[in-house]
Enzyme design. Structure first.
Site, PDB file in Angstrom:
ATOM      1  N   LYS A 121      25.209 -10.144 -11.901  1.00 14.80           N
ATOM      2  CA  LYS A 121      24.005 -11.138 -11.572  1.00 14.80           C
ATOM      3  C   LYS A 121      22.701 -10.552 -11.533  1.00 14.80           C
ATOM      4  CE  LYS A 121      24.616 -11.980  -6.641  1.00 14.80           C
ATOM      5  NZ  LYS A 121      23.283 -11.472  -6.141  1.00 14.80           N
ATOM      6  N   ASP A 122      22.754  -9.246 -11.050  1.00 13.64           N
ATOM      7  CA  ASP A 122      21.307  -8.520 -10.908  1.00 13.64           C
ATOM      8  C   ASP A 122      21.048  -7.802 -12.136  1.00 13.64           C
ATOM      9  OD1 ASP A 122      21.372  -9.040  -8.517  1.00 13.64           O
ATOM     10  OD2 ASP A 122      22.393  -7.388  -7.447  1.00 13.64           O
ATOM     11  N   ARG A 174      16.316 -18.976  -7.445  1.00 13.95           N
ATOM     12  CA  ARG A 174      17.284 -20.037  -8.174  1.00 13.95           C
ATOM     13  C   ARG A 174      17.732 -20.925  -6.921  1.00 13.95           C
ATOM     14  NH1 ARG A 174      22.687 -20.026  -7.478  1.00 13.95           N
ATOM     15  NH2 ARG A 174      22.695 -18.184  -6.628  1.00 13.95           N
ATOM     16  N   ARG A 175      18.050 -20.166  -5.697  1.00  7.83           N
ATOM     17  CA  ARG A 175      18.822 -20.925  -4.702  1.00  7.83           C
ATOM     18  C   ARG A 175      17.619 -21.876  -3.795  1.00  7.83           C
ATOM     19  NH1 ARG A 175      21.264 -15.412  -2.894  1.00  7.83           N
ATOM     20  NH2 ARG A 175      23.274 -15.624  -3.758  1.00  7.83           N
ATOM     21  N   ARG A 192      14.041 -10.637   2.305  1.00  5.54           N
ATOM     22  CA  ARG A 192      14.627  -9.435   1.385  1.00  5.54           C
ATOM     23  C   ARG A 192      15.306  -8.586   2.261  1.00  5.54           C
ATOM     24  NH1 ARG A 192      12.080  -6.923  -2.663  1.00  5.54           N
ATOM     25  NH2 ARG A 192      14.231  -5.874  -2.658  1.00  5.54           N
ATOM     26  N   ARG A 198      19.881  -8.571   6.489  1.00  7.12           N
ATOM     27  CA  ARG A 198      19.299 -10.087   6.270  1.00  7.12           C
ATOM     28  C   ARG A 198      19.958 -10.921   7.630  1.00  7.12           C
ATOM     29  NH1 ARG A 198      19.693 -12.132   0.512  1.00  7.12           N
ATOM     30  NH2 ARG A 198      20.547 -10.154  -0.291  1.00  7.12           N
ATOM     31  N   CYS A 286      12.025 -12.604 -13.723  1.00  6.78           N
ATOM     32  CA  CYS A 286      12.591 -12.311 -12.437  1.00  6.78           C
ATOM     33  C   CYS A 286      12.298 -13.633 -11.637  1.00  6.78           C
ATOM     34  CB  CYS A 286      12.399 -11.149 -11.797  1.00  6.78           C
ATOM     35  SG  CYS A 286      10.441 -11.011 -11.421  1.00  6.78           S
TER      36      CYS A 286
END
Length: 353
Positions: A121-122, A174-175, A192, A198, A286
């Site tokens: 996904k990255d 997206r989230r 980030r 996090r 992005c």
């Protein structure tokens, strides 16, 4: 760069049949292993990855799987700090998700490492891979769901319980778009850093009531107990490539290519081809909130959902189409064209990057 021994667990011998090796009979598999062992004789196999705890855990899992196939092979995990890991600002200023890959790409092309381990996904859809490299294997897809992680001491147990104005943290556009589509009264702000940092900030700073993270990633680092609510796919459609680990190598390194192919999961590769064909056709950047998920239906058809959102989730384009497994790329391109007719490209063009 830091090297970590990759030989860990002989019990992983049982995983070989989960990849492409399951399509070979015993004699063919033995011949393939001998070919790989001879080609790599006298050299270590160096796996390059990001230095985050999750990335290192993923690479060690890959090392275990390789060791299961070639128990005499010296497998090393090489941690490479990327500019994306060092930078705490907006990723767009570094060129997007590619900032997590360019140092690893350089190490692969220059021969510093023999293969790279990536969260798929990255991997950007608008930047081609370095010439002469290929993704030789995709590991079997894990859980694609996103999950809510509550701060320690939070009285809440679901997004629907949160009062208006509650702050939620995420690193993903997206989230954010989908959270605000579901609950436009919430405050969704960027956070980030790797998952461990996090989570530490969530508990220490009390800036957020919760974070939204990938369920599979939390399990990879042994943080299953932090999963507070698993979000259904109709609330949070996954990222393209969610839950998939991709193994990249040099096309000219035949022994490494064939070794990694023994780990490839055929059905996951088909799903990835459909999703990434859609992503490539959309040419998002992005800052583009794009979601996509392909799976195989009980009757053997490919089902592909694609979604494109504005940053606040107020507008979106949605497409859901089906095709046969031998037409994965065609399905991805068709879903992208349907999204385009529904305004997806206008949405993408309207988002600064």
């Amino acid at each position: 760069m830091k090297a970590v021994a990759g030989r860990v667990n002989r019990a992983m011998l049982s995983v070989v049949g989960q990849g492409a090796g399951s399509e070979l009979d015993h004699d063919q598999a033995s011949l393939m292993r001998r070919f790989v062992a001879q080609g790599l004789e006298g050299r270590a196999l160096r796996l390059g990855t990001r230095t985050s705890p999750m990335a290192m855990a993923q690479a060690r899992d890959v090392a275990d799987r390789i060791f299961a196939i070639c128990p005499d092979l010296d497998v090393q995990v090489i941690g490479i700090e990327t500019s994306g890991d060092r930078w705490q600002g907006d990723l767009a200023e570094l060129g997007g998700k590619g900032a997590f890959m360019k140092e690893i790409d350089r190490a692969l092309v220059m021969g510093v490492v023999d293969a790279a381990v990536h969260c798929l996904k990255d991997v950007p859809g608008d930047i081609p891979p370095p010439p002469g490299t290929c993704f030789a294997a995709y590991l079997e897809r894990e859980d694609v769901h996103d999950a809510v992680v509550w701060r320690n001491g939070s009285p809440f147990r679901s997004l629907d319980e949160l009062p208006p104005g509650t702050s939620i943290g995420t690193s993903s556009v997206r989230r954010k778009a989908q959270l605000l589509r579901h609950r436009p009264d919430l405050h969704v702000d960027r956070i980030r850093g790797n998952v461990n940092s996090r989570l530490a900030r969530l508990d220490a700073e009390h800036q957020f009531e919760a974070l939204v993270l990938a369920a599979a990633g939390l399990r990879r680092i042994g943080m299953d107990d932090r999963i507070g609510e698993v979000l259904p796919l109709d609330v949070m459609c996954p990222a393209v490539g969610a839950g998939v680990i991709g193994l990249q190598c040099r096309e000219s390194d035949a022994s490494v290519v064939e070794l990694l192919r023994l780990l490839d999961h055929a059905e996951t590769r088909v799903h990835v081809r459909a999703e990434r064909a859609m992503l490539h056709a959309l040419q998002g950047h992005c800052n583009s909130p794009i979601a996509g998920h392909c799976h195989t239906t009980p009757d053997g058809q490919l089902s592909l959902i694609g979604m494109v959102f504005t940053r606040e989730g107020g507008q979106f384009a949605y497409a859901h189409e089906w095709d046969t497994p031998n037409r994965a790329e065609e399905l991805g391109a068709y879903v992208a064209s349907v999204l385009g007719r529904k305004g997806a490209r206008d949405i993408i063009r309207g988002i600064p990057h």
